[in-house]
Design an enzyme around this catalytic site. Structure first.
Site, PDB file in Angstrom:
ATOM      1  N   PRO A 164       0.816  -1.209   0.000  1.00 30.70           N
ATOM      2  CA  PRO A 164       0.000   0.000   0.000  1.00 30.70           C
ATOM      3  C   PRO A 164       0.852   1.263   0.000  1.00 30.70           C
ATOM      4  O   PRO A 164       1.863   1.331   0.699  1.00 30.70           O
ATOM      5  CB  PRO A 164      -0.793  -0.103   1.308  1.00 30.70           C
ATOM      6  CG  PRO A 164       0.088  -0.909   2.205  1.00 30.70           C
ATOM      7  CD  PRO A 164       0.842  -1.873   1.326  1.00 30.70           C
ATOM      8  N   ARG A 198      -0.414  16.330  -9.258  1.00 26.48           N
ATOM      9  CA  ARG A 198      -1.471  15.352  -9.536  1.00 26.48           C
ATOM     10  C   ARG A 198      -2.673  15.909 -10.299  1.00 26.48           C
ATOM     11  O   ARG A 198      -3.181  15.220 -11.191  1.00 26.48           O
ATOM     12  CB  ARG A 198      -1.940  14.671  -8.241  1.00 26.48           C
ATOM     13  CG  ARG A 198      -0.856  13.803  -7.587  1.00 26.48           C
ATOM     14  CD  ARG A 198      -1.371  13.050  -6.377  1.00 26.48           C
ATOM     15  NE  ARG A 198      -2.156  11.891  -6.742  1.00 26.48           N
ATOM     16  CZ  ARG A 198      -3.462  11.831  -6.734  1.00 26.48           C
ATOM     17  NH1 ARG A 198      -4.177  12.867  -6.351  1.00 26.48           N
ATOM     18  NH2 ARG A 198      -4.074  10.736  -7.099  1.00 26.48           N
ATOM     19  N   CYS A 207       4.341  29.365 -15.090  1.00 28.70           N
ATOM     20  CA  CYS A 207       4.037  29.765 -16.465  1.00 28.70           C
ATOM     21  C   CYS A 207       3.619  28.573 -17.309  1.00 28.70           C
ATOM     22  O   CYS A 207       4.346  28.159 -18.218  1.00 28.70           O
ATOM     23  CB  CYS A 207       5.240  30.472 -17.067  1.00 28.70           C
ATOM     24  SG  CYS A 207       5.708  31.891 -16.081  1.00 28.70           S
ATOM     25  N   GLU A 208       2.505  27.975 -16.978  1.00 23.70           N
ATOM     26  CA  GLU A 208       1.918  26.865 -17.735  1.00 23.70           C
ATOM     27  C   GLU A 208       0.411  26.929 -17.526  1.00 23.70           C
ATOM     28  O   GLU A 208      -0.048  27.104 -16.398  1.00 23.70           O
ATOM     29  CB  GLU A 208       2.373  25.498 -17.180  1.00 23.70           C
ATOM     30  CG  GLU A 208       3.836  25.200 -17.233  1.00 23.70           C
ATOM     31  CD  GLU A 208       4.320  24.742 -18.602  1.00 23.70           C
ATOM     32  OE1 GLU A 208       3.477  24.442 -19.486  1.00 23.70           O
ATOM     33  OE2 GLU A 208       5.546  24.708 -18.789  1.00 23.70           O
TER      34      GLU A 208
HETATM   35  C1  LIG Z   1       3.131   2.529  -7.104  1.00 23.98           C
HETATM   36  C2  LIG Z   1       3.145   1.136  -6.669  1.00 23.98           C
HETATM   37  C3  LIG Z   1       2.519   0.744  -5.467  1.00 23.98           C
HETATM   38  C4  LIG Z   1       1.725   1.690  -4.597  1.00 23.98           C
HETATM   39  O1  LIG Z   1       0.575   2.153  -5.197  1.00 23.98           O
HETATM   40  P1  LIG Z   1      -0.506   2.974  -4.349  1.00 23.98           P
HETATM   41  O2  LIG Z   1      -1.543   3.342  -5.330  1.00 23.98           O
HETATM   42  O3  LIG Z   1       0.174   4.170  -3.805  1.00 23.98           O
HETATM   43  O4  LIG Z   1      -0.999   2.080  -3.281  1.00 23.98           O
HETATM   44  C5  LIG Z   1       2.650  -0.568  -5.075  1.00 23.98           C
HETATM   45  N1  LIG Z   1       3.329  -1.464  -5.828  1.00 23.98           N
HETATM   46  C6  LIG Z   1       3.933  -1.119  -6.991  1.00 23.98           C
HETATM   47  C7  LIG Z   1       4.666  -2.150  -7.751  1.00 23.98           C
HETATM   48  C8  LIG Z   1       3.857   0.182  -7.441  1.00 23.98           C
HETATM   49  O5  LIG Z   1       4.428   0.507  -8.612  1.00 23.98           O
END
Ligand SMILES: *Cc1c(COP(=O)(O)O)cnc(C)c1O
Length: 426
Positions: A275, A313, A356-357
């Site tokens: 996670p 994001r 500036c975007e």
């Molecule tokens: C980015 C990633 C995660 C974590 O993803 P979340 O959406 O932040 O939970 C876990 N495993 C791998 C291989 C990833 O590339």
């Protein structure tokens, strides 16, 4: 849960007023809550207690060493995707046996460093990578374990840029090819023990169904491999569990577990979870200050001192972040994040940065309580993929990171200075 709440119209992180932090460190600034981080981690841990489970927090979501330390002290392992993240995990005194290393493009230097560190599993994405790992393990004389990243061809129904478990992505191999890779490589090397399966569907899945489907597709593969005499000791289910960006729109850790645990009971498999955002997203906010208000035709712009270099994001993933003033009339305090639209007296604005975007925005046509110049705004759920994606674009120093713990807070990363930005250019 998160620990960002209003008291008498003023936003607090745990027991510290946001205003107090802004006075000490300025804006923009990332602010994290330790209690929220641990609450999320412990909820995951407790939800999967029936299985032998290793939680490997995904460092790329938010890799500050001080945060990694807290997680390591509470039993977390780490999911890493680079040599730099390995270094961070080591600096945080993480248990290397609980480190899993994913990524389609691991360099020789990175692989050797991870072999020497004695990490738990290399998550393998292709035959070429496995062959290279075997060669490097032999050369360095280091033994290790590997998990094959399998693509279950399940769609988590999220943004395409963060979908990684479908057939046509660059990640992993499909189920049929997984069989032949085990036949070709498993049990052949004295140094690399291919003995686990890794799956990662991508990020932000809003239902548990794709995870259950993935497990249901992978279990027959594991059965078939075991029948052929291969040892499969672990299933790594990756990350991507939803974080609550709006309001109760994603399953809780317990709900994911309710779907997943029964499928894996009595399967004699260690479950690995990776996670990232479900632990850290709601544990952080980006605090910013209103610089100017500007009316253009029918549109009203709120120009703030944070930019897309601080939090990318919204333009990158079209991501929603709830934005609310740090000080509000009591009637606007603690609104549910999707109910705000119905509130009286709100204004519809675009919240934009100084860069500036045209893509430098945090929200468009968003209803917020009226704000004035110098007011503080909190951009919520910014703990994951916030600071870690920050850059110096427009020669803007990266913001500080602050960790709140009960009544106390400390700066866990200083604001960059102009001098810091050019030191490597001398
Ligand atoms: C980015 C990633 C995660 C974590 O993803 P979340 O959406 O932040 O939970 C876990 N495993 C791998 C291989 C990833 O590339």
């Amino acid at each position: 849960m998160d620990s960002f709440n209003y008291k008498e119209g003023k936003l607090f992180a745990e027991d510290v007023s946001i205003d107090q932090i802004a006075q000490k460190v300025g804006t923009p600034a990332y602010i994290y809550s330790k209690a929220t981080i641990l609450d999320h981690f412990n909820k995951i841990k407790n939800s999967y207690a029936e299985l032998n489970t290793i939680i490997c927090y995904s460092v790329k979501a938010c890799g500050n060493i001080n945060i990694l330390k807290i997680l390591a002290e509470n039993g977390s392992g780490f999911d890493i995707v680079s040599g730099g993240e390995l270094f961070r995990a080591q600096k945080a005194k993480g248990d290397m046996k609980k480190v899993v290393y994913a990524g389609v493009g691991k360099t020789d230097e990175e692989i050797i460093a991870a072999l020497k560190a004695g990490i738990g599993y290399f998550n393998i994405e292709s035959e070429a990578e496995l062959e290279n790992l075997i060669a490097l393990a032999e050369k360095t004389g280091k033994q290790t374990k590997a998990a094959l990243r399998v693509n279950p061809d399940v769609d988590p129904q999220t943004h395409t840029f963060i979908t990684t478990g479908k057939k046509e992505t660059k990640f992993g191999v499909d189920i049929e090819r997984a069989q032949s890779i085990f036949e070709q490589y498993a049990g052949k090397s004295k140094f690399v023990n291919l003995c686990a399966i890794h799956v990662h569907l991508g990020s932000g899945g809003k239902t548990i169904a794709p995870y259950c489907q993935a497990v249901e597709k992978i279990l027959p593969l594991i059965d078939s491999l075991r029948e052929k005499g291969f040892t499969i000791e672990a299933l790594d289910l990756g990350g991507g569990y939803g974080a609550d960006y709006q309001s109760d729109t994603v399953p809780s850790a317990a709900q994911y577990a309710e779907g997943i645990v029964p499928l894996l009971k009595d399967k004699d498999l260690t479950l690995i979870l990776e996670p990232g955002k479900s632990i850290i997203a709601n544990a952080g906010i980006l605090l910013t200050k209103v610089l100017y208000l500007k009316q253009s035709g029918k549109k009203k712009f709120v120009i703030v001192d944070a930019g897309m270099n601080d939090l990318i994001r919204p333009p990158l993933y079209d991501a929603f972040h709830f934005i609310w003033p740090a000080k509000v009339d009591e009637k606007y305090a603690n609104v549910k994040r999707t109910e705000e639209i119905g509130l009286k007296g709100l204004e519809s604005v675009d919240v934009v940065g100084p860069i500036c975007e045209a893509s430098d925005f945090f929200a468009k046509d968003r209803a917020i309580p009226p704000v004035n110049r110098n007011d503080l705004l909190a951009i919520f759920t910014a703990g994951a993929y916030g600071f870690t994606m920050a850059s110096n674009y427009n020669a803007r120093p990266t913001p500080p990171e602050v960790l709140v713990d009960g009544k106390n807070f400390k700066v866990i990363r200083k604001r960059q200075t102009y001098e810091d930005m050019i030191t490597l250019e001398k």
